[in-house]
Design a protein around this motif. Sequence first.
Motif, mmCIF file in Angstrom:
data_model
loop_
_atom_site.group_PDB
_atom_site.id
_atom_site.type_symbol
_atom_site.label_atom_id
_atom_site.label_comp_id
_atom_site.label_asym_id
_atom_site.label_seq_id
_atom_site.Cartn_x
_atom_site.Cartn_y
_atom_site.Cartn_z
ATOM 1 N N LEU A 94 1.016 -1.613 -0.255
ATOM 2 C CA LEU A 94 -0.027 0.146 -0.153
ATOM 3 C C LEU A 94 0.620 1.104 0.108
ATOM 4 C CD1 LEU A 94 -2.057 -1.365 2.627
ATOM 5 C CD2 LEU A 94 -3.172 -1.388 0.367
ATOM 6 N N PRO A 95 1.800 1.835 -1.189
ATOM 7 C CA PRO A 95 2.607 2.953 -0.986
ATOM 8 C C PRO A 95 1.905 4.199 -1.235
ATOM 9 C CG PRO A 95 2.344 1.847 -3.667
ATOM 10 C CD PRO A 95 1.677 0.594 -1.956
ATOM 11 N N ARG A 96 0.912 4.267 -0.963
ATOM 12 C CA ARG A 96 -0.008 5.469 -1.046
ATOM 13 C C ARG A 96 -0.003 5.761 0.617
ATOM 14 N NH1 ARG A 96 -5.531 5.630 0.257
ATOM 15 N NH2 ARG A 96 -4.892 8.478 -0.669
ATOM 16 N N LEU A 97 0.254 4.470 1.370
ATOM 17 C CA LEU A 97 -0.479 5.046 2.611
ATOM 18 C C LEU A 97 1.137 5.419 3.652
ATOM 19 C CD1 LEU A 97 -2.558 2.112 4.402
ATOM 20 C CD2 LEU A 97 -3.433 4.654 3.787
ATOM 21 N N ARG A 98 1.167 6.254 4.231
ATOM 22 C CA ARG A 98 2.305 6.392 4.955
ATOM 23 C C ARG A 98 2.382 6.209 6.180
ATOM 24 N NH1 ARG A 98 4.181 12.005 7.644
ATOM 25 N NH2 ARG A 98 6.170 11.830 7.580
ATOM 26 N N ILE A 99 3.049 5.094 6.716
ATOM 27 C CA ILE A 99 2.384 4.415 8.431
ATOM 28 C C ILE A 99 4.346 4.703 8.834
ATOM 29 C CG2 ILE A 99 1.834 1.923 9.238
ATOM 30 C CD1 ILE A 99 1.640 1.317 6.137
ATOM 31 N N ARG A 100 3.401 4.973 10.641
ATOM 32 C CA ARG A 100 4.822 5.386 10.974
ATOM 33 C C ARG A 100 4.682 4.997 12.594
ATOM 34 N NH1 ARG A 100 4.023 11.034 11.904
ATOM 35 N NH2 ARG A 100 1.691 10.667 10.509
#
Length: 249
Positions: A94-100
């Motif tokens: 899911l490259p459109r999600l920015r996950i931290r």
Amino acid sequence: MRSPVLLVIAHGSRDPRHAATVHALVRRARSLRPGLRVETAFLDFDTPSVLQVLERLADDGGADDVIALPLLLTRAFHAKSDIPAVLREAAARLPRLRIRTAEVLGPSPLLLAALERRLWETGLRPSDRSSTGLVLASAGSTDPEAIAVIADIARELRHTGWCAVRPAFASAALPRTEDAVRCLRSDGCARVAVAPYVIAPGRLPDRIAEGARDADVLADVLGPAPELARLLLERYDGARVRELAALAG
């Protein structure tokens, strides 16, 4: 600008009380910050899975920024291996999600406040500390860092006035709860209380309860304590502050 979604990641359990408790805790955190979108996912046994929630967030177009919060009290195997692996897979899919990822919950003064809240709910009073031995009973881990954290917390609690404090573990490490109870009796404590340092009911908390059968007091699990709900938001905010500091640097 939308705030990042808070994704609370719990371990999961075959015991339905586990998921019910996690959902109650998340509802309480959500009520403390009504404008924040808070989602819940599980590593195992329960649904939705972490990937299912993240796929839904990516598909609905309502979120592109996520802070994943491990619902864990120490940095043991799940925090160091399982959760990072799941989040790496999700990021690749899911490259459109920015996950931290936020820090695990412990250690924190809020956890100690929640622990003592559960003890006072049994009928103990703060003035009973000096005559009461306390067993700090955790799930247990093979990770030395996690075991050391529990030992540190036990020492910290001892300085708050308890007659004596001993750590105990339901699995993977020793001593067991029943052994710690016996040791406190032999130390001369007039009363022995067992405080489960676990978030939700399940197999290991049940093992702690069985080991506490000869204690005078058994507190409840931390559950949806208000201090725990506040801590979820504190860890979320901490992740945001760290990012802003990195950008500024």
